[in-house]
Design a protein around this motif. Structure first.
Motif, mmCIF file in Angstrom:
data_model
loop_
_atom_site.group_PDB
_atom_site.id
_atom_site.type_symbol
_atom_site.label_atom_id
_atom_site.label_comp_id
_atom_site.label_asym_id
_atom_site.label_seq_id
_atom_site.Cartn_x
_atom_site.Cartn_y
_atom_site.Cartn_z
ATOM 1 N N LYS A 179 -10.557 -9.645 -15.081
ATOM 2 C CA LYS A 179 -10.407 -10.228 -13.756
ATOM 3 C C LYS A 179 -9.510 -9.354 -12.886
ATOM 4 O O LYS A 179 -8.791 -8.488 -13.370
ATOM 5 N N LEU A 180 -9.553 -9.625 -11.576
ATOM 6 C CA LEU A 180 -8.716 -8.880 -10.654
ATOM 7 C C LEU A 180 -7.248 -9.248 -10.835
ATOM 8 O O LEU A 180 -6.918 -10.412 -11.088
ATOM 9 N N ALA A 181 -6.385 -8.275 -10.697
ATOM 10 C CA ALA A 181 -4.948 -8.516 -10.734
ATOM 11 C C ALA A 181 -4.408 -8.510 -9.316
ATOM 12 O O ALA A 181 -4.952 -7.857 -8.429
ATOM 13 N N GLY A 182 -3.323 -9.238 -9.105
ATOM 14 C CA GLY A 182 -2.715 -9.237 -7.786
ATOM 15 C C GLY A 182 -3.141 -10.411 -6.939
ATOM 16 O O GLY A 182 -3.243 -11.543 -7.413
ATOM 17 N N ALA A 183 -3.424 -10.149 -5.673
ATOM 18 C CA ALA A 183 -3.752 -11.205 -4.728
ATOM 19 C C ALA A 183 -5.060 -11.892 -5.099
ATOM 20 O O ALA A 183 -5.971 -11.279 -5.654
ATOM 21 N N SER A 184 -5.164 -13.182 -4.799
ATOM 22 C CA SER A 184 -6.378 -13.935 -5.070
ATOM 23 C C SER A 184 -7.438 -13.620 -4.034
ATOM 24 O O SER A 184 -7.143 -13.116 -2.947
ATOM 25 N N GLY A 185 -8.685 -13.906 -4.377
ATOM 26 C CA GLY A 185 -9.787 -13.696 -3.441
ATOM 27 C C GLY A 185 -10.685 -12.550 -3.856
ATOM 28 O O GLY A 185 -10.371 -11.766 -4.753
ATOM 29 N N TYR A 186 -11.843 -12.478 -3.196
ATOM 30 C CA TYR A 186 -12.791 -11.398 -3.438
ATOM 31 C C TYR A 186 -12.230 -10.084 -2.886
ATOM 32 O O TYR A 186 -11.324 -10.081 -2.049
ATOM 33 N N ARG A 187 -12.792 -8.973 -3.361
ATOM 34 C CA ARG A 187 -12.517 -7.664 -2.771
ATOM 35 C C ARG A 187 -13.852 -7.074 -2.310
ATOM 36 O O ARG A 187 -14.846 -7.113 -3.037
ATOM 37 N N TYR A 188 -13.842 -6.545 -1.110
ATOM 38 C CA TYR A 188 -15.002 -5.834 -0.574
ATOM 39 C C TYR A 188 -14.547 -4.416 -0.236
ATOM 40 O O TYR A 188 -13.721 -4.208 0.650
ATOM 41 N N VAL A 189 -15.073 -3.447 -0.971
ATOM 42 C CA VAL A 189 -14.733 -2.050 -0.756
ATOM 43 C C VAL A 189 -15.809 -1.439 0.124
ATOM 44 O O VAL A 189 -16.958 -1.289 -0.290
ATOM 45 N N ALA A 190 -15.452 -1.103 1.348
ATOM 46 C CA ALA A 190 -16.421 -0.618 2.326
ATOM 47 C C ALA A 190 -16.554 0.900 2.250
ATOM 48 O O ALA A 190 -15.581 1.625 2.445
ATOM 49 N N VAL A 191 -17.765 1.372 1.967
ATOM 50 C CA VAL A 191 -18.083 2.803 1.961
ATOM 51 C C VAL A 191 -18.958 3.083 3.171
ATOM 52 O O VAL A 191 -19.943 2.372 3.404
ATOM 53 N N ALA A 192 -18.602 4.095 3.946
ATOM 54 C CA ALA A 192 -19.305 4.318 5.208
ATOM 55 C C ALA A 192 -19.320 5.789 5.587
ATOM 56 O O ALA A 192 -18.675 6.622 4.945
#
Length: 226
Positions: A179-192
């Motif tokens: 699972k993700l560590a740190g802040a709660s919530g989804y992460r969206y990594v934007a590549v552009a």
């Protein structure tokens, strides 16, 4: 009998080919850049999956570093590398960021990876921008959504004098359970499509980007929006 071409005819054909190439070049460059974003997002998705798998298999906290500060220009916004980090994090001022992990060691045989030229990791956000196929707004300032950072990162392989270690390196961090560590919530990594000019990340096509989704409940990594 085969007729030889005259010099005038050869020059005329060459001129015609040059004109056709000039007309087609912008479309070709657009196609290449668009393909670069897809390749970049897929490569980064795979690397995030590797980090999650390593965290689970080795029962360690693993970070995917994605620098947006404090590194040479060639590494800014387009490089990534995996490392083991501390199981605890620092939340003392100054803030942001709210979750600062400490570098422990690089993963075995791990090297820096780079996105294709002309593409960049724009930001890590809690909101997906790919919900609109024709997004024309501006991407958020990286400092607005800092999430996890890593300090005391050893960069002697880059330059032991200038970069013995650096702080405030942007990252995605996975727990030993995946699972993700740190802040709660989804992460969206934007590549552009974007380039870094030494001081500012410049968008070259706001309509061409891909969000990599990391599930807040499982840490599962997906190319694009679920």
């Amino acid at each position: 009998m085969r007729k030889n071409f005259t010099l005038v005819e050869i020059l005329a054909v060459m001129a015609l080919m040059a004109i056709l190439l000039f007309i087609a070049l912008p479309s070709f460059e657009k196609l290449v850049k668009g393909g670069g974003v897809s390749i970049a997002a897929r490569n980064l998705t795979g690397k995030l999956g590797v980090a999650r798998g390593y965290a689970i298999n080795n029962r360690q906290f693993v970070a995917v570093l994605m620098p947006d500060a404090n590194l040479p220009n060639d590494y800014m916004f387009r490089s990534y590398k995996l490392c083991v980090v501390s199981s605890t994090y620092d939340t003392t001022p100054p803030a942001p960021p709210p979750y600062v992990f400490t570098f422990v060691r690089w993963l075995p045989s791990e090297n820096w990876g780079f996105l294709p030229t002309g593409t960049a990791i724009k930001h890590i956000n809690s909101v997906a921008h790919s919900g609109s196929a024709d997004y024309t707004g501006t991407f958020s300032n990286p400092a607005t959504y800092p999430f996890e950072r890593v300090k005391n990162v050893k960069l002697s392989e880059i330059d032991p004098v200038l970069y013995p270690s650096v702080d405030n390196v942007r990252a995605i961090v996975f727990r030993p359970n995946g699972k993700l560590a740190g802040a709660s919530g989804y992460r969206y990594v934007a590549v552009a499509e974007a380039t870094y000019n030494g001081s500012t990340l410049l968008s070259t096509n706001l309509k061409d980007w891909i969000d990599i989704t990391i599930d807040q409940f499982t840490g599962r990594v997906n190319y694009g929006i679920e």
